[in-house]
Design an enzyme around this catalytic site. Structure first.
Site, PDB file in Angstrom:
ATOM      1  N   ASN A 159       0.850  -1.292   0.062  1.00 44.73           N
ATOM      2  CA  ASN A 159      -0.021   0.113   0.061  1.00 44.73           C
ATOM      3  C   ASN A 159       0.908   1.373  -0.024  1.00 44.73           C
ATOM      4  O   ASN A 159       1.481   1.537   0.980  1.00 44.73           O
ATOM      5  CB  ASN A 159      -0.842  -0.195   1.369  1.00 44.73           C
ATOM      6  N   LYS A 203       0.195   4.159  -0.377  1.00 47.15           N
ATOM      7  CA  LYS A 203      -0.419   5.388   0.231  1.00 47.15           C
ATOM      8  C   LYS A 203      -0.210   6.644  -0.544  1.00 47.15           C
ATOM      9  O   LYS A 203       0.035   6.552  -2.011  1.00 47.15           O
ATOM     10  CB  LYS A 203       0.003   5.778   1.785  1.00 47.15           C
ATOM     11  N   HIS A 217      -9.694   1.248   4.540  1.00 47.13           N
ATOM     12  CA  HIS A 217      -8.389   1.509   5.406  1.00 47.13           C
ATOM     13  C   HIS A 217      -8.797   2.339   6.620  1.00 47.13           C
ATOM     14  O   HIS A 217      -9.472   3.198   6.381  1.00 47.13           O
ATOM     15  CB  HIS A 217      -7.245   1.798   4.404  1.00 47.13           C
ATOM     16  N   GLU A 226      -7.084   4.724   7.664  1.00 52.49           N
ATOM     17  CA  GLU A 226      -6.826   6.146   7.522  1.00 52.49           C
ATOM     18  C   GLU A 226      -8.008   6.688   6.851  1.00 52.49           C
ATOM     19  O   GLU A 226      -8.219   7.876   6.968  1.00 52.49           O
ATOM     20  CB  GLU A 226      -5.442   6.170   6.609  1.00 52.49           C
ATOM     21  N   GLU A 236      -6.091  -5.239  10.254  1.00 55.49           N
ATOM     22  CA  GLU A 236      -4.876  -4.125  10.586  1.00 55.49           C
ATOM     23  C   GLU A 236      -5.059  -3.150  11.876  1.00 55.49           C
ATOM     24  O   GLU A 236      -6.035  -2.460  11.734  1.00 55.49           O
ATOM     25  CB  GLU A 236      -4.839  -3.079   9.210  1.00 55.49           C
ATOM     26  N   GLY A 252       1.974   2.135  10.779  1.00 54.30           N
ATOM     27  CA  GLY A 252       3.258   2.966  10.665  1.00 54.30           C
ATOM     28  C   GLY A 252       3.958   3.304  11.891  1.00 54.30           C
ATOM     29  O   GLY A 252       4.563   4.666  12.176  1.00 54.30           O
ATOM     30  N   SER A 293       3.026  -2.277  10.168  1.00 55.13           N
ATOM     31  CA  SER A 293       4.535  -2.412  10.532  1.00 55.13           C
ATOM     32  C   SER A 293       5.150  -3.656  10.120  1.00 55.13           C
ATOM     33  O   SER A 293       5.988  -4.200  10.971  1.00 55.13           O
ATOM     34  CB  SER A 293       4.833  -2.036  11.920  1.00 55.13           C
TER      35      SER A 293
END
Ligand code: PGA
Length: 248
Positions: free
Chosen positions: A9, A11, A94, A96, A166, A172, A212
């Site tokens: 991904n 991003k 996702h 985010e 996730e 991250g 991560s």
């Protein structure tokens, strides 16, 4: 046997020229053919990356899409537009997008359905926050996200979906979930799929872990019974790292 799937991904990273360079560096390596590799790139790079990927087995993914085919939705990209480019996968829900763009479970459900209607395979993301985990609510949260996202989706469609667990606190942050915790949530998700659909679907659906994931953690994660792959952010931006994840 479930085919392992490692998806990058990217991003909001990489210009078109940077994307071409990165995908060129990835495809220059020998990649394990027993693993499905996918890159989910920014919209602006989809076309060019598709071109570079021609003749390889690496799949192409988008990171989001609207659920309508066309219309007055300024700034949005439709599943039909992605299909025209030849996108195989689309990340949906996702964290985010849920966090910064207010995507609700209802919107996620519409997007999953739209992707399936266009023959685009959704990589459906679910996962809890740190507060939810510390309060012991992680299973409840993930179960609700999953059931709402899959509302109205029939058994014959479900195997085209990849589920990505996730945990938000691991994305991250450099803090990977332990392989036991990751596996136990992936097993929990598989159990829900078994309850909602049937044993065959339960056995076939692919569930990734994301958060991560790095070259030094992939082997242990992939050795877990219920983990079939990884959705990878940071480490997918470095060709050598991404290649070592695919060739774990
Ligand atoms: P990360 O991102 O690997 O950088 O933690 C994972 C993701 O957001 O999909």
């Amino acid at each position: 046997m479930r085919l392992p799937i490692i998806a990058g991904n990217w991003k909001m990273n990489n210009s078109i020229s940077e994307s071409i360079e990165l995908i060129g560096a990835i495809k220059a390596h020998d990649l394990d053919e027993g693993v499905e590799a996918v890159v989910c790139v920014p919209y602006t790079s989809l076309n060019e990356v598709k071109r570079v990927l021609e003749g390889t087995t690496i799949g192409l993914g988008a990171q989001n899409m609207h659920w309508e085919e066309s219309g007055a939705y300024t700034g949005e990209i439709s599943p039909a537009m992605l299909k025209e480019i030849g996108v195989d996968y689309c990340i949906i829900g996702h964290s985010e997008r849920r966090q910064y763009f207010n995507e609700s479970d209802d919107i996620v459900n519409k997007k999953v359905k739209a992707a399936l209607n266009y023959g685009i395979k959704p990589i459906l993301c679910v996962g809890e926050t740190l507060e939810e985990r510390e309060a012991g609510k992680e299973q409840k949260v993930v179960r609700e996200q999953l059931l709402r996202a899959l509302k109205g989706i029939e058994g014959h469609e479900i195997e085209n979906i990849v589920i990505a667990y996730e945990p938000i606190w691991a994305i991250g942050t450099g803090r990977t979930a332990s392989s036991d915790d990751a596996n136990s949530m992936c097993g929990f998700i598989r159990g829900i799929i078994g309850d909602e659909y049937d044993e065959t679907i339960k056995g076939n659906i692919r569930i990734q872990y994301g958060g991560s994931v790095k070259p030094d953690t992939i082997e242990e994660l992939m050795a877990q019974r219920d983990i079939d792959g990884a959705l990878v952010g940071g480490a997918s931006l470095v060709a050598d790292d991404f290649v070592s994840l695919i060739n774990y």
